[in-house]
Design a protein around this motif. Structure first.
Motif, PDB file in Angstrom:
ATOM      1  N   SER A 148      12.319  82.221  17.175  1.00  0.00           N
ATOM      2  CA  SER A 148      13.735  82.288  16.828  1.00  0.00           C
ATOM      3  C   SER A 148      14.307  80.892  16.590  1.00  0.00           C
ATOM      4  O   SER A 148      15.020  80.652  15.611  1.00  0.00           O
ATOM      5  CB  SER A 148      14.511  82.991  17.939  1.00  0.00           C
ATOM      6  N   ALA A 149      13.983  79.970  17.483  1.00  0.00           N
ATOM      7  CA  ALA A 149      14.486  78.601  17.338  1.00  0.00           C
ATOM      8  C   ALA A 149      14.003  77.951  16.048  1.00  0.00           C
ATOM      9  O   ALA A 149      14.712  77.140  15.442  1.00  0.00           O
ATOM     10  CB  ALA A 149      14.069  77.771  18.542  1.00  0.00           C
ATOM     11  N   ARG A 209      16.856  85.810  20.944  1.00  0.00           N
ATOM     12  CA  ARG A 209      17.198  84.746  20.010  1.00  0.00           C
ATOM     13  C   ARG A 209      17.383  83.470  20.822  1.00  0.00           C
ATOM     14  O   ARG A 209      17.710  83.517  22.007  1.00  0.00           O
ATOM     15  CB  ARG A 209      18.447  85.062  19.189  1.00  0.00           C
ATOM     16  N   CYS A 210      17.154  82.323  20.161  1.00  0.00           N
ATOM     17  CA  CYS A 210      17.118  81.081  20.929  1.00  0.00           C
ATOM     18  C   CYS A 210      17.462  79.900  20.039  1.00  0.00           C
ATOM     19  O   CYS A 210      17.098  79.856  18.858  1.00  0.00           O
ATOM     20  CB  CYS A 210      15.721  80.887  21.533  1.00  0.00           C
ATOM     21  N   ALA A 211      18.168  78.941  20.622  1.00  0.00           N
ATOM     22  CA  ALA A 211      18.402  77.645  19.992  1.00  0.00           C
ATOM     23  C   ALA A 211      17.910  76.568  20.941  1.00  0.00           C
ATOM     24  O   ALA A 211      18.094  76.669  22.154  1.00  0.00           O
ATOM     25  CB  ALA A 211      19.883  77.451  19.693  1.00  0.00           C
ATOM     26  N   THR A 212      17.267  75.546  20.416  1.00  0.00           N
ATOM     27  CA  THR A 212      16.765  74.454  21.236  1.00  0.00           C
ATOM     28  C   THR A 212      17.205  73.126  20.639  1.00  0.00           C
ATOM     29  O   THR A 212      17.522  73.024  19.456  1.00  0.00           O
ATOM     30  CB  THR A 212      15.229  74.462  21.332  1.00  0.00           C
ATOM     31  N   ARG A 256      17.716  80.612  14.815  1.00  0.00           N
ATOM     32  CA  ARG A 256      18.278  81.415  15.915  1.00  0.00           C
ATOM     33  C   ARG A 256      18.463  82.886  15.522  1.00  0.00           C
ATOM     34  O   ARG A 256      19.370  83.561  15.985  1.00  0.00           O
ATOM     35  CB  ARG A 256      19.613  80.815  16.386  1.00  0.00           C
TER      36      ARG A 256
END
Length: 336
Positions: free
Chosen positions: A319-320, A198-201, A324
């Motif tokens: 994911s971003a 999972r990822c946040a940008t 997320r």
């Protein structure tokens, strides 16, 4: 061995300089989109042919070093394999699409050619020391935390697009810039593959991601946290391994081991500093590549790592883009 350099920016110039210094290697061709950089290559290597693109160069080559921006790596690798029937050393990220990466794997295998990404951090003595200390002292690694901070994106050569790393159209963004190193190191340090991400940008100039926070689940149940930023107050490279019996951290040249019996510190190589250190790493990458090209059974295990990195980064981008949420690598897709 006759070598072609595809892309004569900062990375291409470095590869050409180090390879040309090796006995038995010749730079026979250089490609670059800009007239100025082709002229610079011709001045440095007067016997080498030059062209704007790899498919326009008319030379015989044993190996091609792909140093173009990330969006061109897959096409340049395919041209090197099919037109030149040459081994390929490719800058990171070697591929953006894991499916294309696997196609290139099969093409290289059928032709008996070597594919290798420039995973130069694996050549770092400090990373080797970190791994050795962890193996001796902390038991099974169950958590990896990697933090990379820069005060701004690195600039490209002034003759082309100095700010290309912030241009998504050519593969810019921090996920494609620092993400590959963090991902292959996390898998290397744990000897595990990723299963979900999972990822946040956060976006900056031209819409490219300027910071990213990835959480990665590994096949053995261990976890990884990767934090990347171009807005740090200082340059920082930090790698922390947490295990059953303690933690070991490498940060800007300081190696620190903490166990129930105490804390131990030692100085080692500083990853936040460039220059000659990275020359040594690249020389190590070249040595591995050349050993593989002269072997009777070319080994492309590092290319498999590059394909896995592409899977991780595709999942991170997916994911971003969807708030997320966790993305299984089996469901990851390329986001352009």
């Amino acid at each position: 061995m006759d070598v072609v350099i595809a892309g004569y920016g900062r990375a291409g110039e470095m590869h050409a300089r180090l390879l040309a210094a090796r006995h038995g290697l010749r730079i026979v061709g250089v490609t670059d989109q800009t007239t100025a950089r082709r002229a610079a290559a011709a001045a440095r290597f007067p016997l080498a042919a030059t062209a704007a693109r790899l498919d326009e160069l008319n030379v015989r080559a044993d190996a091609v070093v792909a140093c173009t921006p990330p969006a061109h790596h897959e096409a340049d690798t395919r041209i090197a394999l099919t037109r030149y029937r040459a081994h390929v050393l490719c800058e990171k990220p070697a591929v953006l699409d894991a499916r294309v990466g696997r196609q290139l794997t099969r093409a290289a295998a059928e032709a008996g050619l070597v594919l290798q990404p420039v995973h130069n951090y694996l050549q770092s003595p400090a990373i080797t020391e970190l791994q050795q200390v962890a193996a001796r002292s902390i038991g099974r690694v169950n958590r990896v935390t990697i933090t990379i901070n820069r005060t701004e994106p690195a600039t490209g050569h002034a003759a082309w697009q100095p700010g290309w790393r912030t241009d998504p159209a050519v593969g810019g963004g921090i996920l494609y810039d620092h993400g590959p190193h963090a991902c292959y190191l996390a898998c290397h340090l744990t000897d595990q593959s990723a299963i979900s991400v999972r990822c946040a940008t956060t976006a900056g100039e031209h819409g490219a991601d300027h910071s990213a926070h990835l959480d990665v689940r590994l096949a053995n149940g261990s976890s990884v946290a990767i934090k990347l930023s171009w807005h740090g107050s200082t340059r920082e490279n930090s790698y922390q391994l947490s295990g059953e019996h303690g933690t070991v951290r490498l940060r800007n040249g300081q190696l620190e081991l903490t166990t129930p019996t105490g804390t131990y510190r030692a100085r080692t190589e500083d990853h936040s500093i460039g220059g000659h250190t990275h020359d040594r790493w690249i020389a190590g990458v070249h040595q591995t590549f050349l050993e593989h090209t002269t072997g009777t059974h070319p080994r492309n295990e590092h290319w498999k790592d590059a394909v896995h990195v592409a899977e991780i980064l595709a999942a991170a981008r997916a994911s971003a883009a969807t708030g997320r949420r966790w993305i299984s690598l089996s469901h990851a897709h390329r986001t352009t």
